[in-house]
Design an enzyme around this catalytic site. Structure first.
Site, PDB file in Angstrom:
ATOM      1  N   HIS A  32      -4.913  -9.829  -0.335  1.00  0.00           N
ATOM      2  CA  HIS A  32      -5.242  -8.725  -1.226  1.00  0.00           C
ATOM      3  C   HIS A  32      -6.449  -7.980  -0.658  1.00  0.00           C
ATOM      4  O   HIS A  32      -7.302  -8.574   0.013  1.00  0.00           O
ATOM      5  CB  HIS A  32      -5.581  -9.252  -2.615  1.00  0.00           C
ATOM      6  CG  HIS A  32      -4.401  -9.745  -3.379  1.00  0.00           C
ATOM      7  ND1 HIS A  32      -4.384  -9.794  -4.758  1.00  0.00           N
ATOM      8  CD2 HIS A  32      -3.199 -10.224  -2.981  1.00  0.00           C
ATOM      9  CE1 HIS A  32      -3.225 -10.270  -5.174  1.00  0.00           C
ATOM     10  NE2 HIS A  32      -2.492 -10.549  -4.102  1.00  0.00           N
TER      11      HIS A  32
ATOM     12  N   GLU B  80      -9.182  -6.942  -1.967  1.00  0.00           N
ATOM     13  CA  GLU B  80     -10.483  -7.477  -2.355  1.00  0.00           C
ATOM     14  C   GLU B  80     -10.883  -8.670  -1.494  1.00  0.00           C
ATOM     15  O   GLU B  80     -12.012  -8.744  -1.004  1.00  0.00           O
ATOM     16  CB  GLU B  80     -10.485  -7.910  -3.824  1.00  0.00           C
ATOM     17  CG  GLU B  80     -10.203  -6.807  -4.808  1.00  0.00           C
ATOM     18  CD  GLU B  80      -8.733  -6.737  -5.222  1.00  0.00           C
ATOM     19  OE1 GLU B  80      -7.853  -6.764  -4.331  1.00  0.00           O
ATOM     20  OE2 GLU B  80      -8.461  -6.666  -6.429  1.00  0.00           O
TER      21      GLU B  80
ATOM     22  N   CYS C 140      -6.915  -8.982  -9.834  1.00  0.00           N
ATOM     23  CA  CYS C 140      -6.099 -10.044 -10.433  1.00  0.00           C
ATOM     24  C   CYS C 140      -6.968 -11.292 -10.594  1.00  0.00           C
ATOM     25  O   CYS C 140      -8.132 -11.315 -10.196  1.00  0.00           O
ATOM     26  CB  CYS C 140      -4.891 -10.333  -9.540  1.00  0.00           C
ATOM     27  SG  CYS C 140      -5.322 -11.138  -7.972  1.00  0.00           S
TER      28      CYS C 140
ATOM     29  N   CYS D 166      -8.363 -12.682  -7.208  1.00  0.00           N
ATOM     30  CA  CYS D 166      -9.453 -11.864  -6.680  1.00  0.00           C
ATOM     31  C   CYS D 166     -10.696 -11.957  -7.556  1.00  0.00           C
ATOM     32  O   CYS D 166     -11.816 -12.014  -7.051  1.00  0.00           O
ATOM     33  CB  CYS D 166      -8.998 -10.420  -6.526  1.00  0.00           C
ATOM     34  SG  CYS D 166      -7.726 -10.249  -5.242  1.00  0.00           S
TER      35      CYS D 166
END
EC number: 3.5.4.33
Length: 142
Positions: free
Chosen positions: A45, A47, A75, A78
């Site tokens: 992801h 992040e 999410c 993260c």
């Protein structure tokens, strides 16, 4: 946020989410977009990749005086990484009611049971962030 949107636009076949970590002086320490499709890594992801790059550049994992700017609400995975990295402030664009962990579905980062809770600011350039996602999914449905 505009820098994070620019980063997101380079995601190719991945969902266009961009993240940028800024140091206390405003200097960019790490930036990334989603790379799950590119790498086959479910944890790739934006992040997490931006946090890794920022920590590597700083030479330490504690990013408590840094700001993470991301185009979509993080999410749970993260959000957990953000807390563990001790990010000082999180700024995000679009709310994510299906998976968001910064106030939509969950509020992981502001959970009082945790020892670190970053400041969270949501909805910054929300329309632009949402439009990027809508356009991406519209193209993928065609």
């Amino acid at each position: 946020m505009r820098r994070a949107l620019d980063v997101a636009a380079g995601a190719g076949d991945d969902v266009p989410i961009g993240a940028v970590v800024l140091g206390p002086d405003g200097q960019e320490l790490g930036a990334a977009h989603n790379e799950r499709e590119k790498t086959g890594d479910p944890t790739a992801h934006a992040e997490l990749l931006a946090l890794r790059r920022a920590a590597q550049r700083r030479g330490e994992w504690r990013l408590e005086d840094c700001v993470l700017v991301v185009t979509v609400e993080p999410c749970t995975m993260c959000a957990g990484a953000i807390v563990l990295a001790r990010i000082g402030t999180v700024v995000f664009g679009a709310w994510e009611p299906k998976t968001g962990a910064a106030g939509s579905l969950w509020d992981v980062m502001r959970d009082r049971r945790l020892t670190h809770r970053p400041e969270v600011i949501g909805g910054v350039l929300e329309a632009e962030s949402s439009a990027l996602l809508r356009e991406f999914f519209h193209r993928h449905r065609e």
